[in-house]
Motif scaffolding. Structure first.
Motif, PDB file in Angstrom:
ATOM      1  N   GLY A 113      -3.147   3.667  -3.307  1.00  0.00           N
ATOM      2  CA  GLY A 113      -3.332   4.113  -1.751  1.00  0.00           C
ATOM      3  C   GLY A 113      -3.407   5.378  -1.802  1.00  0.00           C
ATOM      4  O   GLY A 113      -4.320   6.111  -2.611  1.00  0.00           O
ATOM      5  N   ASP A 114      -2.665   6.296  -0.861  1.00  0.00           N
ATOM      6  CA  ASP A 114      -2.657   7.684  -0.852  1.00  0.00           C
ATOM      7  C   ASP A 114      -2.097   8.631  -2.042  1.00  0.00           C
ATOM      8  O   ASP A 114      -0.899   8.254  -2.570  1.00  0.00           O
ATOM      9  CB  ASP A 114      -2.050   8.004   0.521  1.00  0.00           C
ATOM     10  N   VAL A 115      -3.203   9.290  -2.613  1.00  0.00           N
ATOM     11  CA  VAL A 115      -2.697  10.113  -3.647  1.00  0.00           C
ATOM     12  C   VAL A 115      -1.459  10.961  -3.628  1.00  0.00           C
ATOM     13  O   VAL A 115      -0.361  11.163  -4.343  1.00  0.00           O
ATOM     14  CB  VAL A 115      -3.837  10.694  -4.677  1.00  0.00           C
ATOM     15  N   ASP A 136       0.923  -1.173  -0.051  1.00  0.00           N
ATOM     16  CA  ASP A 136      -0.052  -0.048  -0.107  1.00  0.00           C
ATOM     17  C   ASP A 136       0.644   1.121  -0.101  1.00  0.00           C
ATOM     18  O   ASP A 136       1.833   1.183   0.633  1.00  0.00           O
ATOM     19  CB  ASP A 136      -0.780   0.002   1.233  1.00  0.00           C
ATOM     20  N   VAL A 137       0.417   2.427  -0.813  1.00  0.00           N
ATOM     21  CA  VAL A 137       1.121   3.830  -0.805  1.00  0.00           C
ATOM     22  C   VAL A 137       0.404   4.472   0.336  1.00  0.00           C
ATOM     23  O   VAL A 137      -0.766   4.847   0.177  1.00  0.00           O
ATOM     24  CB  VAL A 137       0.991   4.095  -2.042  1.00  0.00           C
ATOM     25  N   ILE A 138       1.361   4.764   1.572  1.00  0.00           N
ATOM     26  CA  ILE A 138       0.746   5.521   2.370  1.00  0.00           C
ATOM     27  C   ILE A 138       1.920   6.824   2.885  1.00  0.00           C
ATOM     28  O   ILE A 138       2.646   7.104   2.011  1.00  0.00           O
ATOM     29  CB  ILE A 138       0.612   4.638   3.680  1.00  0.00           C
ATOM     30  N   ASN A 139       1.307   7.536   3.766  1.00  0.00           N
ATOM     31  CA  ASN A 139       1.963   8.784   3.831  1.00  0.00           C
ATOM     32  C   ASN A 139       3.241   8.395   5.041  1.00  0.00           C
ATOM     33  O   ASN A 139       3.150   7.382   5.391  1.00  0.00           O
ATOM     34  CB  ASN A 139       0.987  10.000   4.419  1.00  0.00           C
ATOM     35  N   GLY A 190      -2.005  -0.213  -9.902  1.00  0.00           N
ATOM     36  CA  GLY A 190      -3.486   0.015  -9.778  1.00  0.00           C
ATOM     37  C   GLY A 190      -3.402   1.504  -8.906  1.00  0.00           C
ATOM     38  O   GLY A 190      -2.719   1.712  -8.239  1.00  0.00           O
ATOM     39  N   SER A 191      -4.501   2.180  -9.303  1.00  0.00           N
ATOM     40  CA  SER A 191      -4.906   3.454  -8.765  1.00  0.00           C
ATOM     41  C   SER A 191      -3.769   4.307  -8.806  1.00  0.00           C
ATOM     42  O   SER A 191      -3.016   4.559  -9.517  1.00  0.00           O
ATOM     43  CB  SER A 191      -5.512   3.153  -7.286  1.00  0.00           C
ATOM     44  N   SER A 192      -3.049   4.923  -7.359  1.00  0.00           N
ATOM     45  CA  SER A 192      -2.146   5.564  -7.274  1.00  0.00           C
ATOM     46  C   SER A 192      -1.073   5.103  -7.531  1.00  0.00           C
ATOM     47  O   SER A 192       0.131   5.694  -7.889  1.00  0.00           O
ATOM     48  CB  SER A 192      -2.137   6.440  -5.945  1.00  0.00           C
ATOM     49  N   ALA A 193      -0.612   3.753  -7.519  1.00  0.00           N
ATOM     50  CA  ALA A 193       0.448   3.079  -7.951  1.00  0.00           C
ATOM     51  C   ALA A 193       0.856   3.385  -9.456  1.00  0.00           C
ATOM     52  O   ALA A 193       1.904   3.459  -9.809  1.00  0.00           O
ATOM     53  CB  ALA A 193       0.599   1.643  -7.671  1.00  0.00           C
ATOM     54  N   SER A 194      -0.194   3.482 -10.110  1.00  0.00           N
ATOM     55  CA  SER A 194       0.181   3.907 -11.660  1.00  0.00           C
ATOM     56  C   SER A 194       0.486   5.326 -11.887  1.00  0.00           C
ATOM     57  O   SER A 194       1.044   5.399 -13.040  1.00  0.00           O
ATOM     58  CB  SER A 194      -1.335   3.709 -12.330  1.00  0.00           C
ATOM     59  N   ILE A 195       0.423   6.101 -10.934  1.00  0.00           N
ATOM     60  CA  ILE A 195       0.998   7.475 -11.088  1.00  0.00           C
ATOM     61  C   ILE A 195       2.459   7.266 -10.775  1.00  0.00           C
ATOM     62  O   ILE A 195       3.458   7.846 -11.320  1.00  0.00           O
ATOM     63  CB  ILE A 195       0.454   8.275  -9.881  1.00  0.00           C
ATOM     64  N   ILE A 196       2.804   6.549  -9.827  1.00  0.00           N
ATOM     65  CA  ILE A 196       4.293   6.252  -9.792  1.00  0.00           C
ATOM     66  C   ILE A 196       4.965   5.704 -10.921  1.00  0.00           C
ATOM     67  O   ILE A 196       6.001   6.128 -11.306  1.00  0.00           O
ATOM     68  CB  ILE A 196       4.531   5.464  -8.459  1.00  0.00           C
ATOM     69  N   ALA A 197       4.407   4.720 -11.428  1.00  0.00           N
ATOM     70  CA  ALA A 197       4.877   4.081 -12.651  1.00  0.00           C
ATOM     71  C   ALA A 197       5.251   5.115 -13.884  1.00  0.00           C
ATOM     72  O   ALA A 197       6.101   4.888 -14.645  1.00  0.00           O
ATOM     73  CB  ALA A 197       3.784   2.924 -13.215  1.00  0.00           C
TER      74      ALA A 197
END
Length: 239
Positions: free
Chosen positions: A56-58, A11-14, A84-91
């Motif tokens: 996870g967290d945007v 999970d992407v978290i703060n 998925g979701s915000s992990a695609s932003i990182i990609a």
């Protein structure tokens, strides 16, 4: 030359939640953790980001995206399972993006949880979500070269790309292992920590830490008393 590995496999978290996860030895992806890895990279190193995360967290994902874009080293992204979701932003931060044959990219609009408040509060949330969606769409647009309106429509519909579709739509550059038998990878979306549970954890952790300090001080005091008694006994034996 060394290849620095950056795992995005949870999970992407703060950072606040990330510190708690680190204390509990839970797997987590957070900006400070990624930044620590990047700080260890030398100018002649390369960076390889391996992704298998439901997001996870945007804001945290946005910060990690920025850290990778600002890296002086070339960045290669490997999507091994799910971006998925915000992990695609990182990609999208990769100078080159590879995707495994069984992997997926999922994009959709931002959302909020635990919503409460009056009409003004809710309208503020609507405006915030719209602004967030626009910012995310800009990242996809810049990477793919597609029209922002088309990107926004994909996000509204919650679009999932398989490996070939990701390359076709320019969310990825190349399918990995095209001439080899690829491993089967699976993943699932998991809930991230709520603010309430994090705050509760820190209260319990603080109390536990205080208790440990009290016990430690007691042990030191006992050892000190024992040493004093021994010294007294030796003194009495020699008078």
């Amino acid at each position: 030359m060394t290849t620095i590995q950056v795992p995005i496999k949870s999970d992407v978290i703060n950072d606040k939640d990330g510190k708690m996860a680190s204390i509990l030895d839970f797997p987590a992806t957070y900006p400070a953790g990624v930044n620590q890895i990047l700080d260890a990279a030398k100018d002649n190193d390369s960076v390889e980001v391996n992704i298998n995360s439901g997001g996870g967290d945007v804001d945290a994902a946005s910060e990690i995206y920025s850290e990778l874009k600002n890296a002086s080293q070339p960045v290669t992204v490997n999507i091994l399972g799910m971006a998925g979701s915000s992990a695609s932003i990182i990609a999208m931060a990769g100078d080159k993006i590879n995707i495994a044959p069984t992997a997926r990219i999922i994009i959709h609009k931002a959302s909020v949880s635990d919503v409460q408040g009056n009409s003004d509060d809710l309208q503020g949330l609507v405006n915030m979500l719209s602004s967030t969606d626009s910012a995310i769409a800009n990242i996809y647009r810049d990477r793919t070269g597609q029209d922002k309106t088309a990107i926004a429509k994909m996000m509204t519909q919650t679009t999932q790309f398989n490996a070939d579709e990701a390359v076709e739509n320019h969310f990825a550059d190349e399918v990995m292992f095209e001439n080899n038998k690829a491993p089967q990878l699976t993943n699932s979306l998991n809930d991230i920590f709520s603010d309430k549970s994090v705050d509760k954890f820190y209260k319990i952790y603080k109390k536990a830490k205080q208790y440990d300090e009290i016990q430690t001080n007691r042990e030191k005091h006992k050892k000190s008393e024992t040493l004093t008694d021994k010294k007294r006994a030796i003194f009495m034996q020699n008078i």
